[in-house]
Design a protein around this motif. Structure first.
Motif, PDB file in Angstrom:
ATOM      1  N   GLU A 153      56.040  -8.232  -7.960  1.00 19.44           N
ATOM      2  CA  GLU A 153      54.746  -7.892  -7.361  1.00 19.44           C
ATOM      3  C   GLU A 153      54.160  -9.155  -6.736  1.00 19.44           C
ATOM      4  O   GLU A 153      53.772 -10.083  -7.434  1.00 19.44           O
ATOM      5  CB  GLU A 153      53.815  -7.320  -8.434  1.00 19.44           C
ATOM      6  CG  GLU A 153      52.377  -7.136  -8.017  1.00 19.44           C
ATOM      7  CD  GLU A 153      52.183  -6.313  -6.766  1.00 19.44           C
ATOM      8  OE1 GLU A 153      51.601  -6.854  -5.801  1.00 19.44           O
ATOM      9  OE2 GLU A 153      52.607  -5.138  -6.748  1.00 19.44           O
ATOM     10  N   CYS A 176      59.804  -9.300  -2.143  1.00 20.97           N
ATOM     11  CA  CYS A 176      58.903  -8.723  -3.144  1.00 20.97           C
ATOM     12  C   CYS A 176      58.780  -7.212  -2.966  1.00 20.97           C
ATOM     13  O   CYS A 176      59.306  -6.628  -2.022  1.00 20.97           O
ATOM     14  CB  CYS A 176      57.541  -9.392  -3.049  1.00 20.97           C
ATOM     15  SG  CYS A 176      57.597 -11.169  -3.357  1.00 20.97           S
ATOM     16  N   SER A 177      58.038  -6.587  -3.860  1.00 16.49           N
ATOM     17  CA  SER A 177      57.940  -5.126  -3.904  1.00 16.49           C
ATOM     18  C   SER A 177      57.299  -4.516  -2.664  1.00 16.49           C
ATOM     19  O   SER A 177      57.581  -3.373  -2.334  1.00 16.49           O
ATOM     20  CB  SER A 177      57.184  -4.692  -5.160  1.00 16.49           C
ATOM     21  OG  SER A 177      55.865  -5.174  -5.133  1.00 16.49           O
ATOM     22  N   ARG A 178      56.460  -5.255  -1.955  1.00 11.19           N
ATOM     23  CA  ARG A 178      55.787  -4.740  -0.761  1.00 11.19           C
ATOM     24  C   ARG A 178      56.330  -5.361   0.516  1.00 11.19           C
ATOM     25  O   ARG A 178      55.721  -5.279   1.570  1.00 11.19           O
ATOM     26  CB  ARG A 178      54.277  -4.980  -0.839  1.00 11.19           C
ATOM     27  CG  ARG A 178      53.585  -4.439  -2.069  1.00 11.19           C
ATOM     28  CD  ARG A 178      53.572  -2.905  -2.100  1.00 11.19           C
ATOM     29  NE  ARG A 178      52.875  -2.375  -3.265  1.00 11.19           N
ATOM     30  CZ  ARG A 178      53.420  -2.162  -4.447  1.00 11.19           C
ATOM     31  NH1 ARG A 178      54.672  -2.479  -4.675  1.00 11.19           N
ATOM     32  NH2 ARG A 178      52.729  -1.632  -5.429  1.00 11.19           N
ATOM     33  N   GLY A 189      55.782  -6.058 -11.448  1.00 11.52           N
ATOM     34  CA  GLY A 189      56.278  -5.300 -10.307  1.00 11.52           C
ATOM     35  C   GLY A 189      57.642  -4.725 -10.625  1.00 11.52           C
ATOM     36  O   GLY A 189      58.343  -5.192 -11.513  1.00 11.52           O
ATOM     37  N   CYS A 223      51.711  -7.018 -15.910  1.00 16.25           N
ATOM     38  CA  CYS A 223      52.114  -5.740 -15.317  1.00 16.25           C
ATOM     39  C   CYS A 223      53.308  -5.146 -16.067  1.00 16.25           C
ATOM     40  O   CYS A 223      53.206  -4.842 -17.243  1.00 16.25           O
ATOM     41  CB  CYS A 223      52.385  -5.936 -13.824  1.00 16.25           C
ATOM     42  SG  CYS A 223      52.568  -4.425 -12.861  1.00 16.25           S
ATOM     43  N   PRO A 235      48.206  -5.821 -11.066  1.00 19.54           N
ATOM     44  CA  PRO A 235      47.700  -6.556  -9.916  1.00 19.54           C
ATOM     45  C   PRO A 235      46.184  -6.790  -9.963  1.00 19.54           C
ATOM     46  O   PRO A 235      45.715  -7.864  -9.602  1.00 19.54           O
ATOM     47  CB  PRO A 235      48.077  -5.679  -8.718  1.00 19.54           C
ATOM     48  CG  PRO A 235      49.237  -4.879  -9.184  1.00 19.54           C
ATOM     49  CD  PRO A 235      49.019  -4.662 -10.653  1.00 19.54           C
TER      50      PRO A 235
END
Length: 184
Positions: A13, A43-45, A71, A102, A153
């Motif tokens: 994340e 990363c995740s995004r 994440g 997280c 987050p």
């Protein structure tokens, strides 16, 4: 100056990773980011982070704290990495800090660092039936012994500021936080 290792796994994340890295560095803590795989970390995004080192280069070094960003699938990648488990076991054996946010507290749980402790995580990240020895609570940040956990987050800034306070004291935390212009 305290030294902190932040292992970075594909799918971590980015909001958590960057917030922790940034705030700890603002506090003048030496932060080493280490990729569990060579090269940049996706990363995740979709954000790409370039680690300071490969984990193999720093895995045997001593750190005051090891911090795991969450994440998915990043936390799962960390949990499958024996080097990460070895690092955490050495941290515990040396009575040094380990922290996770997280989904990453699952790594602490599977390493045994949460046995008999109170912890928090992203909802469902730690299976209470699989880890009945962990007292799960819904708090933003939890410290039990030398282990710190956080929810996700939205708690990343509080988590990072808490880590600063643990490593450098409340005055340093206050100095960093004051410049962030956080609402009172």
């Amino acid at each position: 100056m305290p030294r902190v290792l932040i292992p970075l796994a594909p799918g971590c994340e980015e909001l958590e990773a960057v917030t922790i890295i940034d705030l700890l560095r603002r506090a003048e803590i030496e932060v080493i980011t280490a990729g569990i795989e060579p090269g940049p970390v996706q990363c995740s995004r979709g954000t790409r982070l370039v680690p300071d080192a490969d984990l193999d280069e720093v895995a045997e070094d001593e750190f005051d704290m090891v911090v795991l960003p969450g994440g998915q699938p990043g936390a799962t990648h960390l949990d499958r990495d024996t080097r990460v488990h070895d690092l955490l076991a050495r941290q515990a054996a040396a009575d040094r800090w380990s922290a996770a946010i997280c989904a990453a507290p699952q790594v602490l749980a599977s390493t045994g660092l949460l046995d008999g402790r109170t912890a928090t995580s992203f909802p469902g990240a730690i299976d209470g039936a699989r880890y009945p020895q962990v007292q799960l609570v819904e708090q933003p940040v939890v410290t039990d012994g030398k282990v710190v956990t956080s929810r996700g987050p939205g708690t990343a800034m509080d988590f990072a500021l808490h880590l600063i306070e643990l490593l450098m004291g409340p005055e340093r935390r206050g100095a960093v936080e004051a410049k962030l212009m956080r609402p009172a």
